[in-house]
Write a protein that holds these residues in place. Structure first.
Motif, PDB file in Angstrom:
ATOM      1  N   TYR A 103     -85.802  -7.607  36.191  1.00  9.53           N
ATOM      2  CA  TYR A 103     -86.433  -6.287  36.120  1.00  9.53           C
ATOM      3  C   TYR A 103     -85.474  -5.094  36.081  1.00  9.53           C
ATOM      4  CZ  TYR A 103     -90.591  -8.970  37.270  1.00  9.53           C
ATOM      5  OH  TYR A 103     -91.605  -9.890  37.257  1.00  9.53           O
ATOM      6  N   THR A 104     -84.178  -5.327  36.165  1.00 10.95           N
ATOM      7  CA  THR A 104     -83.245  -4.192  36.149  1.00 10.95           C
ATOM      8  C   THR A 104     -82.106  -4.462  35.168  1.00 10.95           C
ATOM      9  OG1 THR A 104     -81.645  -4.919  37.829  1.00 10.95           O
ATOM     10  CG2 THR A 104     -83.673  -3.865  38.635  1.00 10.95           C
ATOM     11  N   ASP A 105     -81.254  -3.482  35.010  1.00 11.37           N
ATOM     12  CA  ASP A 105     -80.039  -3.661  34.213  1.00 11.37           C
ATOM     13  C   ASP A 105     -78.832  -3.873  35.134  1.00 11.37           C
ATOM     14  OD1 ASP A 105     -79.803  -1.088  35.262  1.00 11.37           O
ATOM     15  OD2 ASP A 105     -78.996  -0.223  33.420  1.00 11.37           O
ATOM     16  N   ALA A 106     -79.076  -4.492  36.302  1.00 10.28           N
ATOM     17  CA  ALA A 106     -78.012  -4.725  37.285  1.00 10.28           C
ATOM     18  C   ALA A 106     -76.833  -5.429  36.608  1.00 10.28           C
ATOM     19  CB  ALA A 106     -78.525  -5.560  38.442  1.00 10.28           C
ATOM     20  N   ALA A 107     -75.640  -4.997  36.963  1.00  7.84           N
ATOM     21  CA  ALA A 107     -74.429  -5.524  36.343  1.00  7.84           C
ATOM     22  C   ALA A 107     -74.193  -6.992  36.709  1.00  7.84           C
ATOM     23  CB  ALA A 107     -73.231  -4.670  36.760  1.00  7.84           C
ATOM     24  N   LEU A 108     -74.352  -7.346  37.946  1.00  5.82           N
ATOM     25  CA  LEU A 108     -74.100  -8.709  38.441  1.00  5.82           C
ATOM     26  C   LEU A 108     -75.214  -9.070  39.421  1.00  5.82           C
ATOM     27  CD1 LEU A 108     -70.303  -8.141  39.125  1.00  5.82           C
ATOM     28  CD2 LEU A 108     -71.248  -9.494  37.246  1.00  5.82           C
ATOM     29  N   PRO A 109     -76.403  -9.366  38.925  1.00  2.43           N
ATOM     30  CA  PRO A 109     -77.565  -9.462  39.811  1.00  2.43           C
ATOM     31  C   PRO A 109     -77.452 -10.496  40.926  1.00  2.43           C
ATOM     32  CG  PRO A 109     -78.104 -10.262  37.611  1.00  2.43           C
ATOM     33  CD  PRO A 109     -76.752  -9.636  37.526  1.00  2.43           C
ATOM     34  N   PHE A 110     -76.967 -11.690  40.648  1.00  4.00           N
ATOM     35  CA  PHE A 110     -76.950 -12.711  41.705  1.00  4.00           C
ATOM     36  C   PHE A 110     -75.812 -12.494  42.701  1.00  4.00           C
ATOM     37  CE2 PHE A 110     -79.816 -14.627  38.679  1.00  4.00           C
ATOM     38  CZ  PHE A 110     -80.813 -15.104  39.524  1.00  4.00           C
ATOM     39  N   ALA A 111     -74.662 -12.063  42.234  1.00  4.67           N
ATOM     40  CA  ALA A 111     -73.570 -11.740  43.162  1.00  4.67           C
ATOM     41  C   ALA A 111     -73.959 -10.543  44.017  1.00  4.67           C
ATOM     42  CB  ALA A 111     -72.279 -11.462  42.395  1.00  4.67           C
ATOM     43  N   ASP A 112     -74.520  -9.530  43.379  1.00  4.03           N
ATOM     44  CA  ASP A 112     -74.987  -8.322  44.073  1.00  4.03           C
ATOM     45  C   ASP A 112     -76.033  -8.708  45.122  1.00  4.03           C
ATOM     46  OD1 ASP A 112     -75.482  -5.626  44.687  1.00  4.03           O
ATOM     47  OD2 ASP A 112     -76.421  -5.180  42.762  1.00  4.03           O
ATOM     48  N   ALA A 113     -76.972  -9.561  44.737  1.00  3.65           N
ATOM     49  CA  ALA A 113     -78.041  -9.980  45.654  1.00  3.65           C
ATOM     50  C   ALA A 113     -77.501 -10.822  46.803  1.00  3.65           C
ATOM     51  CB  ALA A 113     -79.106 -10.772  44.891  1.00  3.65           C
ATOM     52  N   VAL A 152     -65.049 -11.689  50.719  1.00  6.19           N
ATOM     53  CA  VAL A 152     -64.417 -12.430  49.622  1.00  6.19           C
ATOM     54  C   VAL A 152     -65.190 -12.204  48.316  1.00  6.19           C
ATOM     55  CG1 VAL A 152     -63.914 -14.746  48.744  1.00  6.19           C
ATOM     56  CG2 VAL A 152     -63.322 -14.159  51.107  1.00  6.19           C
ATOM     57  N   LEU A 153     -66.496 -12.364  48.356  1.00  8.91           N
ATOM     58  CA  LEU A 153     -67.322 -12.156  47.167  1.00  8.91           C
ATOM     59  C   LEU A 153     -67.265 -10.698  46.712  1.00  8.91           C
ATOM     60  CD1 LEU A 153     -69.308 -13.181  45.041  1.00  8.91           C
ATOM     61  CD2 LEU A 153     -71.145 -12.866  46.724  1.00  8.91           C
ATOM     62  N   SER A 154     -67.301  -9.777  47.653  1.00 10.14           N
ATOM     63  CA  SER A 154     -67.303  -8.348  47.325  1.00 10.14           C
ATOM     64  C   SER A 154     -66.048  -7.930  46.572  1.00 10.14           C
ATOM     65  CB  SER A 154     -67.441  -7.517  48.597  1.00 10.14           C
ATOM     66  OG  SER A 154     -68.692  -7.734  49.198  1.00 10.14           O
ATOM     67  N   VAL A 155     -64.909  -8.462  46.959  1.00 10.15           N
ATOM     68  CA  VAL A 155     -63.663  -8.095  46.276  1.00 10.15           C
ATOM     69  C   VAL A 155     -63.782  -8.399  44.785  1.00 10.15           C
ATOM     70  CG1 VAL A 155     -61.203  -8.652  46.032  1.00 10.15           C
ATOM     71  CG2 VAL A 155     -62.178  -8.288  48.307  1.00 10.15           C
ATOM     72  N   GLY A 156     -64.280  -9.583  44.455  1.00  9.28           N
ATOM     73  CA  GLY A 156     -64.440  -9.934  43.050  1.00  9.28           C
ATOM     74  C   GLY A 156     -65.423  -9.031  42.324  1.00  9.28           C
ATOM     75  N   VAL A 157     -66.536  -8.731  42.961  1.00 11.37           N
ATOM     76  CA  VAL A 157     -67.545  -7.866  42.342  1.00 11.37           C
ATOM     77  C   VAL A 157     -66.984  -6.471  42.106  1.00 11.37           C
ATOM     78  CG1 VAL A 157     -69.758  -6.690  42.751  1.00 11.37           C
ATOM     79  CG2 VAL A 157     -69.537  -9.152  43.174  1.00 11.37           C
ATOM     80  N   TYR A 158     -66.290  -5.909  43.076  1.00 12.93           N
ATOM     81  CA  TYR A 158     -65.788  -4.544  42.953  1.00 12.93           C
ATOM     82  C   TYR A 158     -64.665  -4.443  41.923  1.00 12.93           C
ATOM     83  CZ  TYR A 158     -68.613  -3.980  47.105  1.00 12.93           C
ATOM     84  OH  TYR A 158     -69.658  -3.985  47.993  1.00 12.93           O
ATOM     85  N   VAL A 159     -63.830  -5.470  41.821  1.00 12.59           N
ATOM     86  CA  VAL A 159     -62.822  -5.483  40.761  1.00 12.59           C
ATOM     87  C   VAL A 159     -63.523  -5.523  39.405  1.00 12.59           C
ATOM     88  CG1 VAL A 159     -61.004  -6.878  39.685  1.00 12.59           C
ATOM     89  CG2 VAL A 159     -60.939  -6.438  42.146  1.00 12.59           C
ATOM     90  N   ASN A 160     -64.544  -6.362  39.292  1.00 15.01           N
ATOM     91  CA  ASN A 160     -65.309  -6.450  38.050  1.00 15.01           C
ATOM     92  C   ASN A 160     -65.905  -5.110  37.651  1.00 15.01           C
ATOM     93  OD1 ASN A 160     -68.235  -6.833  36.794  1.00 15.01           O
ATOM     94  ND2 ASN A 160     -66.938  -8.517  36.062  1.00 15.01           N
TER      95      ASN A 160
END
Length: 191
Positions: free
Chosen positions: A108-118, A147-155
């Motif tokens: 339902y959204t244009d989220a950049a990384l929906p499953f990592a974000d969730a 750990v997961l956040s670092v990858g998402v924020y770099v992305n």
């Protein structure tokens, strides 16, 4: 470089540094940090994490109240371990929220990384509640989240925030060590 991100990073370092020390005074810094990160994450289209900041704001106020009631104004708060049943409930909540929120954001959204974000959002909700309840296991969740956040924020090219989460990771390891030691000793000492 976003000036709001710089301010949020400084507030975040103060917040987590005081949390490791079990100081109630982490909460004013945390409230200001999450207010800024709401704006930052919304602009980066990390909607799960933007919404999470609203939750954090409310739970930070609740945590501040709980810690004050537990004597946090006069001493470091006492901390304790969860039972195995509570740990299984926490893990189930993280998995369920990660999958359901991720699916909804992907659909339902244009989220950049929906499953990592969730996953970050779902695990953070559980970790924040455990932190407010002064449970040692909150730090294990924060380690995984960081750990997961670092990858998402770099992305998403949020390099300062990624750097902050590397520092948060180190601080979470220190927090786990300190809180585990305090829980074993039944320690609540003058702040």
């Amino acid at each position: 470089m976003n000036p709001l991100e710089i301010i949020a990073v400084v507030l975040g370092l103060a917040n987590v540094g005081l949390l490791v020390r079990r100081s109630i005074w982490n909460y004013p810094f945390g409230l200001a940090m999450v207010a800024l990160y709401f704006v930052i994450f919304a602009e980066a289209r990390l909607y799960g994490e933007a919404g999470l900041q609203v939750f954090f704001f409310v739970v930070q106020g609740w945590g501040w109240w709980l810690w004050a009631r537990a004597g946090g104004l006069a001493q470091m708060v006492a901390v304790e371990w969860m039972g195995w049943r509570a740990r299984m409930v926490a893990i189930t909540l993280v998995a369920g929220s990660s999958l359901s929120i991720g699916w909804a954001m992907a659909r339902y959204t244009d989220a950049a990384l929906p499953f990592a974000d969730a996953t970050i959002a779902g695990a953070s909700v559980v970790a924040q509640v455990l932190l407010a309840l002064r449970r040692v296991e909150n730090w294990g969740l924060w380690i995984a989240i960081d750990v997961l956040s670092v990858g998402v924020y770099v992305n998403r090219e949020l390099y300062l925030t990624a750097g902050l989460y590397v520092v948060f990771l180190v601080m979470a390891v220190a927090g786990l060590r300190e809180w585990a030691k305090a829980a074993r000793a039944g320690e609540a000492i003058a702040a």
